[in-house]
Write an enzyme that holds these catalytic residues in place. Structure first.
Site, mmCIF file in Angstrom:
data_model
loop_
_atom_site.group_PDB
_atom_site.id
_atom_site.type_symbol
_atom_site.label_atom_id
_atom_site.label_comp_id
_atom_site.label_asym_id
_atom_site.label_seq_id
_atom_site.Cartn_x
_atom_site.Cartn_y
_atom_site.Cartn_z
ATOM 1 N N ASP A 83 0.831 -1.211 0.000
ATOM 2 C CA ASP A 83 0.000 0.000 0.000
ATOM 3 C C ASP A 83 0.870 1.268 0.000
ATOM 4 O O ASP A 83 1.857 1.346 0.738
ATOM 5 C CB ASP A 83 -0.881 -0.032 1.262
ATOM 6 C CG ASP A 83 -1.975 1.015 1.257
ATOM 7 O OD1 ASP A 83 -2.441 1.403 0.177
ATOM 8 O OD2 ASP A 83 -2.381 1.437 2.366
ATOM 9 N N HIS A 84 0.497 2.237 -0.821
ATOM 10 C CA HIS A 84 1.157 3.545 -0.845
ATOM 11 C C HIS A 84 2.663 3.461 -1.050
ATOM 12 O O HIS A 84 3.427 4.146 -0.358
ATOM 13 C CB HIS A 84 0.849 4.350 0.423
ATOM 14 C CG HIS A 84 -0.520 4.959 0.408
ATOM 15 N ND1 HIS A 84 -0.858 6.029 -0.383
ATOM 16 C CD2 HIS A 84 -1.636 4.615 1.076
ATOM 17 C CE1 HIS A 84 -2.134 6.325 -0.192
ATOM 18 N NE2 HIS A 84 -2.635 5.483 0.680
ATOM 19 N N ASP A 105 1.838 5.102 -5.438
ATOM 20 C CA ASP A 105 1.247 6.414 -5.162
ATOM 21 C C ASP A 105 2.135 7.542 -5.668
ATOM 22 O O ASP A 105 3.032 8.010 -4.979
ATOM 23 C CB ASP A 105 0.999 6.556 -3.663
ATOM 24 C CG ASP A 105 0.284 7.847 -3.319
ATOM 25 O OD1 ASP A 105 -0.050 8.619 -4.251
ATOM 26 O OD2 ASP A 105 0.053 8.095 -2.127
ATOM 27 N N GLU A 135 -3.280 6.176 -7.715
ATOM 28 C CA GLU A 135 -4.128 7.227 -7.154
ATOM 29 C C GLU A 135 -4.076 8.469 -8.028
ATOM 30 O O GLU A 135 -3.014 8.883 -8.467
ATOM 31 C CB GLU A 135 -3.652 7.565 -5.732
ATOM 32 C CG GLU A 135 -4.441 8.682 -5.054
ATOM 33 C CD GLU A 135 -4.044 8.846 -3.581
ATOM 34 O OE1 GLU A 135 -3.830 7.825 -2.901
ATOM 35 O OE2 GLU A 135 -3.941 9.998 -3.124
ATOM 36 N N HIS A 205 -9.814 5.513 -0.269
ATOM 37 C CA HIS A 205 -8.807 5.616 0.795
ATOM 38 C C HIS A 205 -9.348 6.533 1.883
ATOM 39 O O HIS A 205 -10.215 7.353 1.637
ATOM 40 C CB HIS A 205 -7.502 6.207 0.241
ATOM 41 C CG HIS A 205 -6.675 5.206 -0.517
ATOM 42 N ND1 HIS A 205 -5.405 4.859 -0.145
ATOM 43 C CD2 HIS A 205 -6.965 4.465 -1.611
ATOM 44 C CE1 HIS A 205 -4.932 3.956 -0.990
ATOM 45 N NE2 HIS A 205 -5.856 3.700 -1.896
ATOM 46 N N GLY A 206 -8.809 6.396 3.078
ATOM 47 C CA GLY A 206 -9.244 7.275 4.156
ATOM 48 C C GLY A 206 -10.653 6.956 4.617
ATOM 49 O O GLY A 206 -11.370 7.823 5.124
ATOM 50 N N SER A 208 -11.639 5.434 7.151
ATOM 51 C CA SER A 208 -11.813 5.421 8.608
ATOM 52 C C SER A 208 -12.676 6.568 9.094
ATOM 53 O O SER A 208 -13.275 6.482 10.165
ATOM 54 C CB SER A 208 -10.443 5.489 9.298
ATOM 55 O OG SER A 208 -9.751 4.279 9.098
ATOM 56 N N THR A 230 -6.971 3.381 10.019
ATOM 57 C CA THR A 230 -6.968 4.116 11.288
ATOM 58 C C THR A 230 -8.091 3.672 12.219
ATOM 59 O O THR A 230 -7.887 3.527 13.431
ATOM 60 C CB THR A 230 -7.081 5.635 11.013
ATOM 61 O OG1 THR A 230 -5.972 6.029 10.207
ATOM 62 C CG2 THR A 230 -7.079 6.429 12.298
HETATM 63 CO CO CO Z 1 -4.454 5.345 1.529
#
Ligand code: CO
Ligand code: CO
Length: 277
Positions: A83-84, A105, A135, A205-206, A208, A230
């Site tokens: 990831d990333h 990314d 992304e 993404h993000g 959370s 998160t």
């Molecule tokens: Co992400």
């Protein structure tokens, strides 16, 4: 059995209009918990190791090999995903280790450089038998600053996918990384427009910061891979904190890591069921 490539689990999820949970692995307890959660929910899952987690461990191989071993013995398809990644040599290592996919990314780069860098990584991944996610439209928060204002434009997203050959696309639709409260409202119209314009599955993404009902609406609007790190970190750490507060003289790490592992397994199973209804 069941190590999978990302496209092998994305395609059926898109076909049936459900979400694919992608959870971040920081230690072996996370991998154990998320594999168990997927088995209990009867769904595939993506176990993600971020470049930041690699930096924490000092190397990709030990955590990746442990995760691959757990994934390979799961009763459901499990993808082990880098990831990333921003470091191309780490991508080569992921290919050599036999991961199922890589997210490269280059989103902070200007468009043309993002296209060139991503296309090169996608080519290497495909030659190595992996799938690739990229992304477009920088999703904030990885630097600790919550910048949920970024938006990906549908026409640009379509052109980006065609120019890079990427298998899944992370788009900016109102989330930010590392949010510790779940109260984000997504740009659902933009998700629908991106889903109509882009020929590959979309990645959130993000997630959370996104409450349950909004996650369900995102999947209904056309999001497929849902990255959650998160929020599960929060559940894990709350459990550790509570166990230690109740047991100030506890010494054996298994006695607080075990309940934390159980807690994220239960929450991950609940999220997988939520996204697969
Ligand atoms: Co992400
Ligand atoms: Co659809």
């Amino acid at each position: 059995m069941t190590l999978a490539r990302l496209t092998e689990v994305l395609a059926p999820a898109v076909a049936s209009g459900v979400g694919l949970g992608a959870f971040n692995v920081f230690s072996i307890e996370h991998a154990e918990a998320f594999a168990a959660a997927a088995e209990a929910a009867g769904t595939p899952v993506v176990l993600q190791i971020s470049q930041n987690a690699v930096r924490y461990h000092g190397a990709l191989a030990p955590i990746a090999q442990a995760t691959l071993t757990l994934a390979g013995s799961a009763a459901v398809p499990v993808v082990v995903h880098l990831d990333h990644a921003t470091d191309a040599s780490l991508v080569d290592e992921a290919i050599a280790l036999g991961l199922g996919s890589v997210m490269f990314d280059a989103s902070p780069m200007p468009y043309a450089e993002n296209v060139a860098a991503t296309a090169a990584v996608v080519r290497r991944c495909h030659e190595g038998g992996l799938d690739a996610e990229a992304e477009l439209g920088e999703i904030g928060g990885k630097d600790g600053v919550h910048a949920a204002g970024a938006r990906t434009r549908p026409e640009e997203a379509r052109a980006f996918v065609e120019a890079t050959g990427v298998d899944a696309l992370a788009v900016a639709v109102g989330t930010s990384h590392a949010m510790t409260e779940r109260r984000v409202a997504l740009d659902l119209e933009l998700i629908s427009a991106l889903h109509a314009a882009v020929p590959v599955p979309l990645v959130l993404h993000g997630s959370s910061g996104v409450p349950d009902e909004e996650l369900v609406r995102a999947v209904q609007a056309g999001m497929t891979k849902i990255n959650i790190a998160t929020h599960l970190n929060h559940v894990f750490t709350d459990s550790v904190r509570a166990t230690l507060a109740d047991n100030p003289s506890m010494v054996d790490s298994r006695k607080y890591l075990g309940p934390a592992r159980d807690a994220i397994a239960a929450e991950a199973e609940r999220l997988l069921r939520l996204m697969n209804q």
